[in-house]
Design a protein around this motif. Structure first.
Motif, mmCIF file in Angstrom:
data_model
loop_
_atom_site.group_PDB
_atom_site.id
_atom_site.type_symbol
_atom_site.label_atom_id
_atom_site.label_comp_id
_atom_site.label_asym_id
_atom_site.label_seq_id
_atom_site.Cartn_x
_atom_site.Cartn_y
_atom_site.Cartn_z
ATOM 1 N N THR A 138 -58.014 -51.137 -28.740
ATOM 2 C CA THR A 138 -56.710 -50.730 -28.208
ATOM 3 C C THR A 138 -55.573 -51.535 -28.833
ATOM 4 O O THR A 138 -54.503 -50.998 -29.137
ATOM 5 C CB THR A 138 -56.692 -50.899 -26.680
ATOM 6 O OG1 THR A 138 -57.706 -50.078 -26.106
ATOM 7 C CG2 THR A 138 -55.349 -50.501 -26.101
ATOM 8 N N MET B 233 -59.630 -44.726 -21.152
ATOM 9 C CA MET B 233 -60.139 -43.977 -22.287
ATOM 10 C C MET B 233 -59.373 -44.357 -23.550
ATOM 11 O O MET B 233 -58.227 -44.767 -23.480
ATOM 12 C CB MET B 233 -59.970 -42.462 -22.056
ATOM 13 C CG MET B 233 -60.618 -41.944 -20.779
ATOM 14 S SD MET B 233 -62.384 -42.276 -20.648
ATOM 15 C CE MET B 233 -62.366 -43.511 -19.371
ATOM 16 N N THR B 234 -60.024 -44.230 -24.694
ATOM 17 C CA THR B 234 -59.343 -44.478 -25.948
ATOM 18 C C THR B 234 -58.438 -43.302 -26.274
ATOM 19 O O THR B 234 -58.663 -42.183 -25.848
ATOM 20 C CB THR B 234 -60.351 -44.675 -27.082
ATOM 21 O OG1 THR B 234 -61.227 -43.549 -27.134
ATOM 22 C CG2 THR B 234 -61.165 -45.942 -26.871
ATOM 23 N N SER B 235 -57.378 -43.545 -27.036
ATOM 24 C CA SER B 235 -56.416 -42.508 -27.375
ATOM 25 C C SER B 235 -56.011 -42.683 -28.830
ATOM 26 O O SER B 235 -55.724 -43.803 -29.266
ATOM 27 C CB SER B 235 -55.189 -42.621 -26.469
ATOM 28 O OG SER B 235 -54.235 -41.626 -26.797
ATOM 29 N N ARG C 74 -66.464 -54.974 -23.293
ATOM 30 C CA ARG C 74 -65.101 -54.966 -22.738
ATOM 31 C C ARG C 74 -64.112 -55.560 -23.742
ATOM 32 O O ARG C 74 -62.997 -55.050 -23.919
ATOM 33 C CB ARG C 74 -65.077 -55.756 -21.424
ATOM 34 C CG ARG C 74 -63.732 -55.731 -20.689
ATOM 35 C CD ARG C 74 -63.384 -54.326 -20.201
ATOM 36 N NE ARG C 74 -62.136 -54.292 -19.470
ATOM 37 C CZ ARG C 74 -62.051 -54.258 -18.134
ATOM 38 N NH1 ARG C 74 -63.152 -54.295 -17.395
ATOM 39 N NH2 ARG C 74 -60.884 -54.191 -17.533
ATOM 40 N N GLY D 198 -63.276 -48.595 -20.688
ATOM 41 C CA GLY D 198 -62.681 -47.959 -21.855
ATOM 42 C C GLY D 198 -63.610 -47.174 -22.733
ATOM 43 O O GLY D 198 -63.219 -46.733 -23.825
ATOM 44 N N ALA E 85 -63.453 -52.962 -26.444
ATOM 45 C CA ALA E 85 -62.544 -51.904 -25.990
ATOM 46 C C ALA E 85 -61.094 -52.379 -26.042
ATOM 47 O O ALA E 85 -60.195 -51.649 -26.494
ATOM 48 C CB ALA E 85 -62.913 -51.471 -24.573
ATOM 49 N N LEU E 86 -60.861 -53.608 -25.610
ATOM 50 C CA LEU E 86 -59.512 -54.164 -25.665
ATOM 51 C C LEU E 86 -59.047 -54.357 -27.108
ATOM 52 O O LEU E 86 -57.899 -54.055 -27.450
ATOM 53 C CB LEU E 86 -59.464 -55.502 -24.932
ATOM 54 C CG LEU E 86 -59.471 -55.464 -23.407
ATOM 55 C CD1 LEU E 86 -59.620 -56.876 -22.855
ATOM 56 C CD2 LEU E 86 -58.206 -54.806 -22.876
#
Length: 312
Positions: A184, A1-3, A177, A209, A180-181
């Motif tokens: 992050t 998950m994203t934060s 994908r 993610g 998402a990386l």
């Protein structure tokens, strides 16, 4: 998950827009649909997206549908409003109307019809963000707008706070994908909402993610997508796979329409509306011209899939 956890996350179905046989917004059916989604525990509503037939509707119809959705939701969950127009100025007009009608966030595609490149697309989103007060999400749907939003562009606009998220309907799971990386790595402190519209691989996208999903099939089985999301966030990937497999089988309703006389929108939105009509949620499976409603034989095929999924 994203934060940190983004504001727009979880299951955010893109509501269909029920229509009367005369082509007007069916307010009673729309209210019933939204109430059913809320009862199932969804985390948001996406009004006037592709499943909502937004580009087929007049401004009057779009205003009416959004007004009904916002009123019915009553602040229980965020409402995202699609502002899907071919050019920047027209999107801003829809954004102004959506803001006035009570939306919590706005969703826009890259420009379309006009021939544009990456510089125009970036200028488009920057201009939109500068001209609106609400959070802006990009809608990546190259099959309709013929431009794929790049990982570099989305990451840059996320890091600068221009975009609050992306609704990814590209079907490009490798790019998803990578995005998402990239978020992050380069925009870790943003609350960027990475939402997948690829309803048959939500479990995989959550593992990659995603913060949530925007599944058109969620109109038909919102409770199933809520169970799927909870299994994913709870780390029960075996349960998530079982639920995803059931929903993937249910998605076969989009194959019910005869491909000789129908294409994407008729087969997708038409199937969702036919299923909702069979479930007693909306009064008619009417769709906007030039789409056509499912006939009796096609409706029977949708019914079979609903029965196999345990919904009828």
């Amino acid at each position: 998950m994203t934060s940190p956890a983004p504001r727009f996350a979880g299951v955010v179905p893109p509501t269909v827009t029920p229509l009367t046989e005369e082509g007007e917004v069916d307010v009673t059916s729309l209210e019933r649909l939204v109430e059913r989604l809320l009862d199932a525990g969804v985390d948001g509503i996406f009004a006037l997206g592709s499943s909502g037939e937004s580009v087929f509707l007049t401004d009057r119809q779009r205003d009416r549908a959004l007004e009904v959705i916002v009123k019915t939701v009553g602040g229980a969950v965020p409402v995202l409003a699609g502002c899907i127009e071919p050019t920047t100025r027209r999107v801003l007009d829809r954004a102004e109307a959506s803001t006035r009608l009570g939306a919590d966030g706005l969703v826009a595609t890259a420009p379309f019809y006009a021939i544009v490149g990456p510089h125009e697309i970036e200028r488009h989103f920057r201009s939109l963000a500068a001209g609106v007060e609400l959070p802006l999400l990009a809608y990546d749907i190259p099959v309709c707008v013929h431009s794929k939003l790049s990982t570099d562009l989305l990451t840059r606009l996320a890091a600068e706070g221009i975009l609050a998220g992306v609704k990814d309907s590209s079907g490009d799971d490798v790019a998803f994908r990578q995005l998402a990386l990239s978020i992050t790595e380069h925009a870790p402190d943003t609350d960027f909402s990475l939402l997948t519209g690829h309803e048959v691989v939500v479990d995989a996208m959550m593992l990659a993610g995603a913060a949530g999903s925007v599944p058109g099939l969620g109109n038909v089985d919102p409770a199933g997508y809520v169970r799927l999301h909870r299994a994913c966030t709870g780390g029960d990937w075996a349960a998530a796979r079982r639920e995803q497999d059931r929903l993937t089988r249910l998605f076969r309703i989009v194959d019910a329409a005869d491909p000789a006389t129908s294409a994407g929108a008729t087969r997708g939105v038409g199937a969702f509306k036919t299923a909702l009509n069979l479930l007693g949620v909306i009064a008619s499976n009417a769709v906007s011209l030039p789409l056509r409603p499912h006939d009796a034989e096609e409706t029977a095929r949708v019914r079979t899939q609903l029965e196999l999924a345990g919904l009828l």
